[in-house]
Scaffold this active site. Sequence first.
Site, PDB file in Angstrom:
ATOM      1  N   TYR A  82       0.818  -1.220   0.000  1.00  0.00           N
ATOM      2  CA  TYR A  82       0.000   0.000   0.000  1.00  0.00           C
ATOM      3  C   TYR A  82       0.851   1.269   0.000  1.00  0.00           C
ATOM      4  CZ  TYR A  82      -3.967  -3.056   1.141  1.00  0.00           C
ATOM      5  OH  TYR A  82      -4.930  -4.035   1.122  1.00  0.00           O
ATOM      6  N   LYS A 119       3.848 -15.583   2.350  1.00  0.00           N
ATOM      7  CA  LYS A 119       3.790 -16.331   1.087  1.00  0.00           C
ATOM      8  C   LYS A 119       5.247 -16.636   0.702  1.00  0.00           C
ATOM      9  CE  LYS A 119       1.396 -17.883  -2.470  1.00  0.00           C
ATOM     10  NZ  LYS A 119       0.625 -19.128  -2.350  1.00  0.00           N
ATOM     11  N   ASP A 148      -2.568 -18.395   1.624  1.00  0.00           N
ATOM     12  CA  ASP A 148      -3.712 -19.067   0.995  1.00  0.00           C
ATOM     13  C   ASP A 148      -4.245 -20.179   1.898  1.00  0.00           C
ATOM     14  OD1 ASP A 148      -1.200 -20.100   0.517  1.00  0.00           O
ATOM     15  OD2 ASP A 148      -1.579 -20.709  -1.550  1.00  0.00           O
ATOM     16  N   ASP A 177      -5.210  -7.176   5.716  1.00  0.00           N
ATOM     17  CA  ASP A 177      -6.443  -6.505   5.299  1.00  0.00           C
ATOM     18  C   ASP A 177      -7.484  -7.552   4.914  1.00  0.00           C
ATOM     19  OD1 ASP A 177      -8.271  -4.695   4.421  1.00  0.00           O
ATOM     20  OD2 ASP A 177      -7.066  -3.863   2.801  1.00  0.00           O
ATOM     21  N   ASP A 227     -10.819  -9.106   7.417  1.00  0.00           N
ATOM     22  CA  ASP A 227     -12.217  -9.007   6.990  1.00  0.00           C
ATOM     23  C   ASP A 227     -12.856 -10.386   6.926  1.00  0.00           C
ATOM     24  OD1 ASP A 227     -12.139  -6.281   6.821  1.00  0.00           O
ATOM     25  OD2 ASP A 227     -13.097  -6.201   4.844  1.00  0.00           O
TER      26      ASP A 227
END
Length: 368
Positions: free
Chosen positions: A141, A191, A223, A247, A251
């Site tokens: 970001y 990852k 994942d 993020d 959620d």
Amino acid sequence: MELKILVLPGDGIGPEVTREAVRVLEHVADKWGHALTLREGLLGGAAIHAARTPFPDETKALALETDATLLGAVGLPEFDELPPSQRPEKGLLDIRKALDVYANLRPVQAYESLLESSPLKNAIVRGTDILIVRELTGGLYFGQPRGISGSGAGETAVNSMVYRRSEIERVGRMAFDLARKRGKRLTSVDKANVLENSQLWRRTMTRLAADYPDVALDHLLVDNCAMQLILRPSSFDVLVTENLFGDILSDEASVLAGSIGMLPSASIGKRLPNGVWRGLYEPVHGSAPDIAGQGKANPLAAIGSAAAMLQYSFGLLEEAAAVEAAVRRTLAAGRVTADLKPAGEPATTEQVGQAVRNAIDPPRAARG
Ligand code: NAD
């Protein structure tokens, strides 16, 4: 203890839910004998109306002067057509940046009395109590270079996932410290099978683990973690991960709790000279213009954010636990707003706040 707190009610249901959270803080300060200094400021649409900017300099100065900030929510439909830089939500990004809050903490709990509100089967979600620690000021970001260049079939977009070891270490240490105070298990999510960035993340977390022999560290690929959160949410204690992964995972995990009106959050930055951790505390939900001003808003996310402030910024663990226990009792008694679909007449925002205050146990000394 002196608690210096800035309150930014914001827009929509923000003022309604923060009012109840502030009343809970006043009640706790009174019962436990803390000196509460409350200041109030403008942020979001309310600030645009009064000062033509979503994050006035005065609010910034107040936020930097106080130890912790309690925020309601920002956003008003009248600003929906404006570019992002002129919208109330810009105030939110600006204050996070101004306070340099680099770790976002989202507790997700499955309350026994709300199991039916979860989209997962009761048996799977029962007992879930996760703390997600998301790095908030680095990664994709913010990384440079970024942008879109070229044209036609060659038009190219670039974002960069950049982390310095020091950025990983500071959020990693916070996660280890938090795990130490909870179930002593930390899952680091990355990852590392594909990204060099994640390899540095994993190496850094593994190295930090040597300083925390009492905390069991494991690693999960992001994942796989997305899958495991749905398959076995109750098996996690603390999760730590970088900005983008956090993020998405936070959620995903947030729906486990049933209603968005239940979810608090804490964003933590530096430790101040007085020993307090500077923090920004806010419900996960927005300004809910559809129910604003009607006394229907669930104040429990805001009250939970106030409890998180007591715990993380001020280290007042007994007080925070008392507020959380009072929330559980209020839920069990069915004294809840309409979003939680009570069997009988829904309670109003104020009635829920009052029920929580009534359910707060006095400190041990006062019980004498
Ligand atoms: P929202 O979270 O405000 O509302 C989504 C739905 O959940 C609505 O039906 C609302 O009534 C309900 N809801 C939300 N909080 C509730 C509560 N405490 N009690 C009961 N019901 C609740 O999201 P939205 O509708 O997408 O956004 C509305 C405005 O809020 C927009 O301007 C958006 O940009 C802004 N927003 C702000 C924040 C923030 O301040 N942190 C976060 C998200 C959205």
